[in-house]
Design an enzyme around this catalytic site. Structure first.
Site: not given
Ligand code: NOJ
Length: 498
Positions: A101, A146, A192, A332, A334, A401
């Site tokens: 990606r 992005h 995002e 995405n 985390y 992500e």
């Molecule tokens: C989401 C973002 O899309 C990406 O650009 C970023 O580096 C990551 N989070 C990690 O922080």
């Protein structure tokens, strides 16, 4: 096939930290499940003014607001992937991945942001990159936007606060669909949007740094959604038949676990998810903004003295135009927070956070991952996937992500291995136990990069990059071989079952 793969199993310590053997799902990833790694132009390319590329809002922001970047750095050179893309592709190939990606830098293709002047050198860079990927038998997954808006569009139009942005983005998208129609089949319109709008035009902590809390982010949200929809329709009407690819917008969210099973806390969790994810997903998957967002922003706007809601409305025509503009759901994710109900914030200055009015916190026992915005909570991903299925139906989900951010950058990154193992196990639980239609997992990131406000102090790479070395040498961390092995075996433990 799987028996052959088992032979490939490397002797690696799989259970270095975190979850125990028993807690890791020991089923194979299903046949056809895809793995990839992700990155983005600003974060790796460098060559910020090279061969005709112009400034993006992030180039300008880093140069003019060093106080907002952890190490006062810029993305001028970053990983120098503009010159070293062949090395990047070789690493992706060596990891045996299905996808890479990446994002196209709008200002490298269209230096003014408008479609009248195409920068051939920029086009050639991506053509070369796609050719390299093709030779390596790796499929590109391409993000058109992005976060790197050409600065000229910000200066001339006010960026995403302006209604004409949907047209500018659509022209750029059409050009990319045409230029790269033989190279790309997996498209992402925008990455995002919440960060683009909330950080860029709400708090002002992200580029272009416009501070307009509770107002700017909603105007931006509408324009970004219309821009996405326009690009989707262009793809659908003019390119789908021949390109035969797929397209979606990437939306991010943390998981918000209800702080208790009280009705209020359940509602608080749902409300913050709707403000974070639903704000962008509802118009696309269901039609219109989430009702809770419409109601709360309207109610608070009135009490604040506005004549109409700070949330712009969609016309019926717009609702119909946006609804259904997806081929898959791109996520995405985390980390996780707890969410508790709390008294509504007092009426005063408008703000997105006050519109939500939810108390968020983290369990003290959650590993922090060595970055303060981060807690390692694998089950949060499973809960989120189940919530997505419940809320948006049985749509195919592509994780675009997921990965661990740390501030140490150590090479023996057992905590990253443990993170991937736990989160991938949560994916298997969601697939096999909950029937979630999850097809793809993309790790962020293959290499350390320029992490926006984090500069070069926040490490997410499976490869370390030496940013003080002009060669920007890439060196694999321990997690790179763990991930490579996992992709080859399609298994998270020593022995898996079908
Ligand atoms: C989401 C973002 O899309 C990406 O650009 C970023 O580096 C990551 N989070 C990690 O922080």
């Amino acid at each position: 096939m799987l028996a052959m793969m088992k032979v490939l199993v490397l002797v690696l310590s799989l259970f270095s930290a975190g979850l125990t053997d028993d807690e890791i799902n020991s089923r194979y990833f299903p046949e056809g499940f895809k793995f990839g790694v992700a990155n983005a132009a600003t974060q790796i390319e460098g060559g910020w003014l090279e061969d005709g590329k112009t400034e993006s809002v992030w180039d300008r922001f880093a140069h003019t607001h060093p106080e907002l970047i952890a190490d006062r750095s810029t993305p001028d050179i970053a990983c120098d992937s503009y010159h070293k893309y062949k090395e990047d592709v070789a690493m992706v190939k060596a990891m045996g991945l299905d996808y890479y990606r990446l994002s196209i830098a709008w200002a490298r293709i269209l230096p003014t942001g408008h479609a009248d002047k195409v920068n051939q050198a920029g086009v050639q860079y991506y053509k070369n990159l796609f050719a390299e990927l093709k030779a390596a038998n790796v499929e590109p997954m391409v993000t058109l936007y992005h976060w790197d808006l050409p600065q000229n569009l910000e200066d001339l139009h006010g960026g995403w606060l302006d209604e004409t942005m949907a047209d500018h983005f659509a022209e750029y998208a059409r050009l990319c669909f045409e230029l790269f129609k033989d190279d790309v089949k997996m498209w992402i319109t925008i990455n995002e949007p919440k960060q683009v709008c909330q950080g860029g035009y709400g708090t002002g902590l992200l580029a272009p740094g416009v501070v307009s809390n509770g107002v700017g982010e909603y105007i931006c949200a509408k324009n970004v959604i219309l821009a996405h929809a326009k690009a989707y329709h262009i793809y659908n009407d003019e390119f789908r038949a021949t390109n035969q690819g797929r397209i979606a917008m990437v939306i991010d969210t943390t998981w918000y676990e209800p702080g208790s099973d009280s009705e209020e806390d359940q509602e608080a969790s749902e409300r913050i998810l709707q403000f974070n994810f639903g704000l962008y997903a509802n118009p696309i998957f269901i039609g219109n903004w989430p009702q809770v967002v419409i109601d709360r922003v309207a109610q608070r706007s009135e009490l604040e003295g506005f004549n109409s809601s700070r949330l712009p409305s969609f016309t019926d025509e717009e609702i119909a135009y946006v609804k259904g503009t997806y081929d898959y759901l791109a996520l995405n994710h985390y980390s996780t927070n707890m969410a508790n109900a709390t008294a509504d914030s007092p009426i005063g200055d408008p703000s997105y956070a006050n519109d939500i009015s939810v108390l968020t916190w983290r369990q003290p026992e959650w590993p922090s991952g060595a970055a303060d915005w981060f807690a390692v909570v694998p089950w949060g991903l499973r809960h989120l996937l189940v919530w997505l299925k419940k809320t948006y139906g049985d749509v195919e989900i592509v994780i675009t992500e997921n990965g661990l951010s740390d501030t140490t950058g150590i090479m023996e990154d057992d905590h990253r291995i443990s993170y991937y193992q736990g989160y991938l196990s949560a994916c298997l639980d969601a697939i096999y136990e909950d029937g979630v239609n999850l097809s793809t997992y993309t790790a962020w990131s293959i290499i350390d990069d320029w992490e926006w406000n984090g500069g070069y102090t926040s490490f997410l790479g499976m490869y370390y990059v030496n940013f003080t070395d002009p060669e920007r040498t890439r060196i694999p961390r321990k997690s790179a071989s763990w991930f490579t092995n996992m992709v080859a075996t399609r298994c998270l433990v020593d022995t898996c079952t079908e």
